[in-house]
Design an enzyme around this catalytic site. Structure first.
Site, PDB file in Angstrom:
ATOM      1  N   SER A 127       0.844  -1.191   0.000  1.00  0.00           N
ATOM      2  CA  SER A 127       0.000   0.000   0.000  1.00  0.00           C
ATOM      3  C   SER A 127       0.878   1.239   0.000  1.00  0.00           C
ATOM      4  O   SER A 127       2.001   1.222   0.491  1.00  0.00           O
ATOM      5  CB  SER A 127      -0.920   0.010   1.212  1.00  0.00           C
ATOM      6  N   LYS A 128       0.320   2.305  -0.562  1.00  0.00           N
ATOM      7  CA  LYS A 128       1.092   3.542  -0.699  1.00  0.00           C
ATOM      8  C   LYS A 128       1.382   4.147   0.671  1.00  0.00           C
ATOM      9  O   LYS A 128       2.327   4.884   0.838  1.00  0.00           O
ATOM     10  CB  LYS A 128       0.325   4.542  -1.568  1.00  0.00           C
ATOM     11  N   ARG A 129       0.525   3.831   1.633  1.00  0.00           N
ATOM     12  CA  ARG A 129       0.720   4.385   2.968  1.00  0.00           C
ATOM     13  C   ARG A 129       1.964   3.768   3.616  1.00  0.00           C
ATOM     14  O   ARG A 129       2.705   4.439   4.317  1.00  0.00           O
ATOM     15  CB  ARG A 129      -0.525   4.103   3.807  1.00  0.00           C
TER      16      ARG A 129
END
Ligand code: GLU
Length: 494
Positions: free
Chosen positions: A256-258
């Site tokens: 995930s980009k987070r």
């Protein structure tokens, strides 16, 4: 008769909701491979019906990053094509007639239930641990006025598909074979704002755009029976489905980009990875290394070769691990395979793009071209070269000598430098071989020093560092005057 495959039309359909995700490139890679292998086309469609999640600039980043990665599309919003428009927000008029047809045929219905009512229903279902969950069909069979008399009514209805009891929950996947998915709810297909949901739009658009092979992430498997049902009701020919395994972090979690900067496609360009290395890396994530005739495996496989060998049945469905260390290695391999001229240009492009350089003139370009061979063998990223070579462009009297470099020198460093200076002053032609031979004669033979100690003061004077690119080649590039000036400058200081 030939058994050439039917030209495939593939598409990638990202939503412009932020920096493009590396998964978009991953899908696009296989889309391009299949389209090229079969002599078909690859389409970019922008799925922007979720208006609340749109992010300004995201669409342009999708265009740029796919092109940077060498995954250019044959049709798309910015390149046109015969099946446009390629943004769903520009196709709103297209969807409504299909919705009306589904309603008229009894396959879809208006639903006036308020968000509050739906939330309550969900809470009740959860609390009572009912086996039947999902929408309770309160609106089915009611006119607006009949429904308005019941609680939880809202003025603007949505349209839901009426999932039949006998819906087929299995479908064929060209990677996975026969797949079974859970029973779906009465999916909303048209929202209260008049925008279609993904599920309707994807089916209508894939049909109208002539998509033959739908390649997407495995998270969509559970939606596919709904799509298949819509295909049947609308009388559309069924495409092939290929659900790719989800990319995973080294700890097996979903990328995930987070949590992982490498989930952002732009990150790779910013870091100085080569697009061809990233492509090769993505290829390897789900596709086995190339098997050689002698039984050995080869991981470095150029994109054209990958396309020529491409076969869906070889894709591994087990969550591929996204290990950036492997990419670092591949990037090094691809960097070393570039010609000096090509590598020089790529480095310049990278420095300009990152803003570390604002311009480049002929002299700077030429110096870099001469110096690139000194670092090419040891580079991992495009950005490694310039810092490693910076000492070559620093003015002699501004070259900083690092503390640990200075501290590493022996007491005789001053004498060593004096001997080096007088020997080098007499050198005729200034080439790295002569420089090396001269220094060896003066310091190793003449002073009886071990090479390691003999050349250390020279290296520190020339580069300001304990570790530098090859010393004699560096001195050749710097030239006689500059090299001698640096040796004298350190000698004075000692
Ligand atoms: N817009 C969807 C996504 O971004 C597309 C899924 C599909 O390819 O059908 O994941």
């Amino acid at each position: 008769m030939s058994d050439a495959p039917i030209p495939a039309r593939t598409r990638v359909a990202p939503s412009p909701t932020g920096d493009p995700h590396v998964g978009t490139a991953y899908m696009a890679l296989f889309d391009v491979a299949w389209a090229r292998k079969t002599g078909g086309q690859f389409v970019l469609r922008i799925e922007d019906t979720d208006r609340a999640r749109l992010v300004e600039g995201s669409e342009q980043q999708i265009f740029d990053s796919l092109k940077w990665l060498g995954l250019a599309y044959d049709e798309g919003p910015d390149v046109g094509g015969d099946h446009g428009p390629y943004r769903q927000s520009e196709r709103l008029g297209t969807y409504r007639p299909y919705v009306d047809q589904l309603i008229a045929d009894g396959h879809a219905y208006y639903c006036w239930c308020s968000t509050e009512r739906l939330a309550e229903l969900r809470a009740q279902q959860q609390a009572s641990k009912q086996s039947v969950t999902g929408y309770d069909r309160l609106c089915v069979g009611n006119t607006r006025d009949e429904r308005a008399a019941l609680p939880g009514f809202t003025e603007n209805p949505v349209v839901r598909m009426r999932v039949p009891d006998a819906i087929d929950l299995t479908f064929d996947d060209i990677i996975r074979g026969r797949v079974t998915a859970p029973r779906p709810d009465d999916q909303v297909i048209l929202k209260a704002d008049g925008f279609p949901t993904y599920h309707l739009a994807v089916v209508v658009d894939d049909h109208l755009m002539g998509i033959t092979t739908v390649v997407r992430g495995e998270e969509w498997i559970s939606s596919t029976p709904k799509h298949v049902q819509l295909y049947k009701w609308l009388g559309f020919a069924m495409p092939q489905f290929a659900h790719m395994p989800l990319l995973r972090n080294v700890d097996k979690s979903k990328i995930s980009k987070r949590k992982n900067p490498a989930a952002r496609l732009m990150w790779f360009r910013e870091q100085g990875y080569l697009p061809e290395a990233l492509r090769n890396f993505l290829q390897l994530l789900a596709y086995p290394p190339k098997l050689e005739d002698d039984g050995s495996e080869r991981e470095v496989v150029a994109f054209d070769e990958f396309i020529a060998d491409f076969d869906w049945s070889r894709i591994n469905t087990v969550g591929p691990i996204f290990d950036v260390k492997k990419l670092d290695w591949l990037n090094g391999v691809y960097l070393r395979n570039l010609s000096v001229d090509e590598l020089t240009e790529r480095i310049i492009e990278h420095e300009l793009r990152t803003g570390r350089w604002t311009e480049v003139d002929g002299a700077r370009r030429e110096l870099l071209r001469q110096a690139v061979p000194l670092v090419q063998e040891r580079m991992t990223l495009l950005g490694d070269a310039v810092p490693a070579l910076e000492f070559l462009t620093t003015p002699d009297d501004e070259l900083g000598i690092e503390d640990d470099a200075l501290a590493s020198l022996k007491d005789d460093a001053g004498q060593v430098l004096a001997a080096a200076i007088s020997a080098l002053e007499a050198v005729g032609e200034w080439g790295h071989e002569t420089i090396q031979a001269t220094l060896r004669e003066a310091l190793v033979d003449g002073m009886g020093l071990k090479p390691k100690f003999a050349f250390a003061p020279v290296r520190v004077a020339i580069s300001g560092k304990k570790v530098s690119p090859p010393l004699f080649e560096s001195m050749q590039i710097l030239g006689r005057d500059s090299s001698l000036a640096r040796l004298r400058r350190l000698a004075v200081r000692l």
